[in-house]
Design an enzyme around this catalytic site. Structure first.
Site, PDB file in Angstrom:
ATOM      1  N   TYR A  80      37.696  37.002  33.640  1.00  0.00           N
ATOM      2  CA  TYR A  80      38.751  35.994  33.753  1.00  0.00           C
ATOM      3  C   TYR A  80      38.304  34.838  34.654  1.00  0.00           C
ATOM      4  O   TYR A  80      38.457  33.668  34.307  1.00  0.00           O
ATOM      5  CB  TYR A  80      40.022  36.631  34.318  1.00  0.00           C
ATOM      6  CG  TYR A  80      41.142  35.635  34.526  1.00  0.00           C
ATOM      7  CD1 TYR A  80      42.035  35.347  33.502  1.00  0.00           C
ATOM      8  CD2 TYR A  80      41.285  34.965  35.739  1.00  0.00           C
ATOM      9  CE1 TYR A  80      43.050  34.425  33.680  1.00  0.00           C
ATOM     10  CE2 TYR A  80      42.292  34.036  35.926  1.00  0.00           C
ATOM     11  CZ  TYR A  80      43.175  33.770  34.895  1.00  0.00           C
ATOM     12  OH  TYR A  80      44.173  32.843  35.077  1.00  0.00           O
ATOM     13  N   ASP A  81      37.759  35.187  35.822  1.00  0.00           N
ATOM     14  CA  ASP A  81      37.318  34.153  36.766  1.00  0.00           C
ATOM     15  C   ASP A  81      36.247  33.259  36.160  1.00  0.00           C
ATOM     16  O   ASP A  81      36.228  32.045  36.386  1.00  0.00           O
ATOM     17  CB  ASP A  81      36.790  34.795  38.059  1.00  0.00           C
ATOM     18  CG  ASP A  81      37.896  35.454  38.877  1.00  0.00           C
ATOM     19  OD1 ASP A  81      39.062  35.056  38.707  1.00  0.00           O
ATOM     20  OD2 ASP A  81      37.595  36.352  39.672  1.00  0.00           O
TER      21      ASP A  81
ATOM     22  N   SER B 292      49.624  29.949  44.006  1.00  0.00           N
ATOM     23  CA  SER B 292      48.524  30.893  43.909  1.00  0.00           C
ATOM     24  C   SER B 292      47.444  30.433  44.885  1.00  0.00           C
ATOM     25  O   SER B 292      47.677  29.544  45.701  1.00  0.00           O
ATOM     26  CB  SER B 292      48.003  30.919  42.475  1.00  0.00           C
ATOM     27  OG  SER B 292      47.031  31.910  42.329  1.00  0.00           O
TER      28      SER B 292
ATOM     29  N   LYS C 215      42.509  40.352  50.912  1.00  0.00           N
ATOM     30  CA  LYS C 215      43.253  39.899  49.729  1.00  0.00           C
ATOM     31  C   LYS C 215      43.804  41.142  49.035  1.00  0.00           C
ATOM     32  O   LYS C 215      43.083  41.852  48.358  1.00  0.00           O
ATOM     33  CB  LYS C 215      42.361  39.101  48.784  1.00  0.00           C
ATOM     34  CG  LYS C 215      43.115  38.495  47.606  1.00  0.00           C
ATOM     35  CD  LYS C 215      42.203  37.641  46.746  1.00  0.00           C
ATOM     36  CE  LYS C 215      43.002  37.007  45.624  1.00  0.00           C
ATOM     37  NZ  LYS C 215      43.619  37.988  44.720  1.00  0.00           N
TER      38      LYS C 215
ATOM     39  N   GLU D  27      53.163  41.027  49.780  1.00  0.00           N
ATOM     40  CA  GLU D  27      52.654  41.751  48.611  1.00  0.00           C
ATOM     41  C   GLU D  27      53.188  43.183  48.619  1.00  0.00           C
ATOM     42  O   GLU D  27      53.179  43.842  49.654  1.00  0.00           O
ATOM     43  CB  GLU D  27      51.128  41.774  48.687  1.00  0.00           C
ATOM     44  CG  GLU D  27      50.440  41.965  47.371  1.00  0.00           C
ATOM     45  CD  GLU D  27      50.067  40.641  46.714  1.00  0.00           C
ATOM     46  OE1 GLU D  27      49.433  40.692  45.658  1.00  0.00           O
ATOM     47  OE2 GLU D  27      50.420  39.575  47.246  1.00  0.00           O
TER      48      GLU D  27
ATOM     49  N   LYS E 249      43.007  31.099  55.833  1.00  0.00           N
ATOM     50  CA  LYS E 249      43.946  29.986  55.943  1.00  0.00           C
ATOM     51  C   LYS E 249      43.650  29.234  57.233  1.00  0.00           C
ATOM     52  O   LYS E 249      43.382  29.866  58.266  1.00  0.00           O
ATOM     53  CB  LYS E 249      45.394  30.483  55.991  1.00  0.00           C
ATOM     54  CG  LYS E 249      45.805  31.414  54.857  1.00  0.00           C
ATOM     55  CD  LYS E 249      47.247  31.870  55.049  1.00  0.00           C
ATOM     56  CE  LYS E 249      47.635  32.952  54.067  1.00  0.00           C
ATOM     57  NZ  LYS E 249      47.148  34.288  54.468  1.00  0.00           N
TER      58      LYS E 249
ATOM     59  N   LYS F 133      36.373  36.018  46.874  1.00  0.00           N
ATOM     60  CA  LYS F 133      36.414  37.257  46.098  1.00  0.00           C
ATOM     61  C   LYS F 133      35.127  38.058  46.277  1.00  0.00           C
ATOM     62  O   LYS F 133      34.038  37.498  46.344  1.00  0.00           O
ATOM     63  CB  LYS F 133      36.610  36.938  44.606  1.00  0.00           C
ATOM     64  CG  LYS F 133      37.889  36.179  44.274  1.00  0.00           C
ATOM     65  CD  LYS F 133      39.121  37.038  44.369  1.00  0.00           C
ATOM     66  CE  LYS F 133      39.267  37.949  43.173  1.00  0.00           C
ATOM     67  NZ  LYS F 133      39.649  37.277  41.931  1.00  0.00           N
TER      68      LYS F 133
END
Length: 682
Positions: A46-47, A92, A125, A184, A302, A326
């Site tokens: 996907y990435d 996102s 993450k 989450e 962040k 990732k």
């Protein structure tokens, strides 16, 4: 800048086509991942596609559109839960995959904020379901999933059963009037194993991974199901806060306050005061990845200084002040036992690898997709090979390569079949496609998948008719075409096991309702014409009065329509020239299933034709219905505030979007005025 300047180049036909292919691919897999919680491809696949699309759009800005998946978050929400807008958009995150890309992100920050020293709040993450908790005067009043970023699903009652979510904030006397907590929902590795053992004992379908289990557990209409699952909520930030003066100077201060209010936060969170510290943090967590309590697939960084965050702001999809780094996909070795061929709805033959079962990152893998013949040839993958399998936290992994040193001297290349394994007719490669296709529309596999698609959410969305029932009806010979569904009787259904009188009556009622309410565009979409999705079906339904008019259209007629090129036009014409399809269309006519172009589908100019609108706040009518009404009136519905907007339609509790609209002098309408103006024809 002139388009003839060296910095600006126009895309070729091939590049335009590739962008269309990538968007279709990404949107499809977004739907599977975000809406159905049932991904089919690995994160790395996907990435790779997402990054390719992003590169093409950045290279050729003319290709970038507001509805591109690079500009959106997630996917549409399921219709069975009530929906509600977020006061502030739930964004996102953009991703980096290497140290060089991380350095590139740092350079962008430095260019935007020169002479500002950077510190970062870093945490794992988490791989779960994004959730927003809304507290009013310290009391939990509602909970929303992220949904598409603007609108979430209301899951308040289910969320109240999650044990570590405070129903009332600690120190609630000093709590803000309004506080939105974001985080989450996750399931630990150990609890996930126990949950699947329980599913196995009950002979129920096993969950593919902890993320799917967490998401499916929260999105339940029955909160007792949620209560039975070992869910945890980890808070990582906030949304709206009132009064707005109650803010923190740094992100690490905010995380401390979240703990004081009684929230569990992601483990291993750390303030890193330099790029080197961030890199060390990444390396350390990558090494600890499989020993942590929860599944993680990277780290999130962040900017710690909140004033700097506010200066940088957001793109349409993600914050500019944060990034996810990732981890690379997990790789293991196992034996490729054999290669099976599956036949899909459009006749595509897809090779699937059967593997010797192996545990990868907490999941047992026994199958992998091979995509097409070219991939098998290019990677030289053969049955019996030891292969390197890659998984990035998802359901279906990919084979990276064979281990040639282990290959037997008797090994032979896999020969891709030139006949369909189901109907045994010859297969073809059409227009130099990579896929081999069976073009026999009487092929049982194609027929089955076509009828499944016809009743699915992408088709007519007929409630209560699932894949298993269609399989029974087709294999028993009861139905052969989608039109045959409408000939079914209660007596027909009662001949099948587990089909009681109540369920049979409900199924016939659902078919009857679909017959009565079917629109032309929805029927065109459900026919499963190759290259024709919902948007193209709408264009066709607004241009032709009925299926007869569409079926008799020439290639020239079709290509004059917006967004319909030679390939799509040829596909439409081929569909309506096929004898089996002609017979099916005649069946629809004989059963009086013959929707015609609706007044809304014509090109009559109305008050909102060509206008850009945005909905905010809680509306009396469902948000999806309001969006549909606006689009059918010729409006373009936007998701973010900008000076390009013509109108904002505001409901109750509109939040910050209304304030921004007023600052930009955008016209504000309430819901009754909007509905009244829909009726104005110019």
């Amino acid at each position: 800048m002139s388009i003839n300047s060296p910095q600006y180049s126009l895309p070729s036909k091939k590049e335009k086509q590739r962008v269309r292919e990538l968007r279709k691919f990404i949107n499809h897999h977004n739907y599977l991942y975000y809406t159905l919680d049932d991904p089919e491809i690995s994160d790395s696949e996907y990435d790779k596609a997402f990054q390719e699309l992003l590169t093409l759009e950045n290279t050729f800005p003319s290709l970038k559109t507001n509805n591109s998946p690079t500009q959106k978050v997630g996917n549409n929400i399921l219709k069975k839960l009530e929906e509600q807008p977020h006061r502030q958009r739930m964004y996102s995150l953009d991703n980096v995959f290497s140290n060089d890309e991380w350095e590139g992100f740092l350079k962008r920050l430095a260019n935007a904020l020169p002479e500002v020293p950077f510190s970062f709040w870093c945490d794992p993450k988490m791989d779960g379901l994004a959730l927003e908790l809304i507290y009013e005067k310290g009391q939990l009043t509602s909970a929303l999933t992220r949904g598409d970023g603007d609108i979430g699903e209301v899951v308040t009652e289910a969320v109240r059963t999650i044990s570590n979510i405070p129903k009332r904030l600690k120190h609630s006397i000093n709590a803000p009037e309004l506080l939105e907590i974001r985080g989450e929902v996750v399931i630990s590795r150990a609890d996930f194993k126990k949950l699947n053992k329980e599913q196995e004992k009950k002979k129920k379908k096993l969950f593919a991974n902890p993320r799917n289990a967490a998401s499916g557990s929260v999105r339940q209409l029955d909160p007792t199901i949620t209560a039975s699952r070992p869910l945890r909520f980890l808070a990582y930030g906030i949304g709206e806060i009132q009064p707005s003066s109650l803010k923190w100077n740094t992100y690490h201060e905010l995380m401390s306050y979240l703990k004081e209010y009684g929230f569990e936060t992601p483990p291993k969170g750390k303030l890193c005061i330099s790029s080197t510290e961030v890199q060390s943090y990444y390396t350390r967590l990558q090494a600890q990845r499989y020993s942590l309590r929860y599944e993680i697939d990277g780290i999130v960084m962040k900017l710690d200084d909140i004033q700097s965050q506010e200066k940088l702001g957001y793109t349409s999809r993600a914050p500019r002040f944060a990034i996810a780094w990732k981890f690379p996909a997990t790789q293991v070795q196992t034996r490729l036992l054999q290669i099976h061929i599956q036949v899909g709805r459009t006749g595509v033959l897809t090779p699937v690898a059967e593997l010797e079962p192996i545990n990868v990152g907490g999941a047992t893998i026994s199958r992998a997709t091979l995509h097409n013949e070219d991939e098998i040839k290019n990677k030289d993958i053969r049955p019996g090979d030891m292969v390197i399998v890659q998984r990035a936290g998802d359901v279906i992994p990919e084979i990276v390569s064979p281990i040639l040193s282990d290959r037997s001297a008797k090994s032979k290349p896999f020969v891709f079949p030139k006949i369909c394994p189901v109907c045994h007719e010859k297969v073809y490669r059409i227009n130099n496609e990579v896929a081999w296709r069976c073009i026999n529309l009487s092929c049982p596999a194609i027929r089955l998948q076509s009828i499944i698609y016809f009743v699915s959410k992408s088709g007519l969305n007929i409630q209560g008719i699932g894949q298993r029932l269609i399989e029974l009806l087709v294999t028993s010979g009861c139905i052969k075409t989608p039109a045959d569904l409408f000939t079914l009787t209660t007596a027909d259904l009662l001949t099948y096991k587990r089909m009681g009188a109540k369920l049979a009556a409900k199924t016939i009622q659902a078919l009857s309702l679909a017959k009565q309410t079917m629109s032309l565009h929805r029927l065109i979409c459900a026919l499963g014409i190759r290259h024709v999705g919902e948007q193209t079906a709408r264009i066709l339904a607004s241009s032709f009065i009925d299926l007869d008019a569409l079926s008799s259209a020439s290639l020239e007629d079709l290509q004059q329509l917006s967004e319909i090129g030679p390939e799509v036009a040829s596909s439409i014409q081929a569909f309506f020239k096929n004898k089996a399809n002609i017979q099916m269309i005649n069946q629809f006519r004989e059963m009086n299933i013959w929707p015609i172009q609706q007044v809304n589908d014509t090109t009559t100019k109305g008050f909102f034709t060509g206008k850009k609108l945005l909905f905010t706040g809680t509306l009396e009518r469902p948000r999806a219905e309001m969006k549909r009404l606006a689009e059918e009136a010729g409006a373009i519905v936007m998701t973010g505030i900008s000076h390009k907007l013509d109108y904002v339609i505001a409901g109750k509790n509109p939040g910050s979007k209304l304030n921004k609209a007023q600052e930009l002098h955008i016209s504000i309408l309430d819901e009754p005025t909007f509905l009244q103006k829909l009726l104005i024809v110019l």
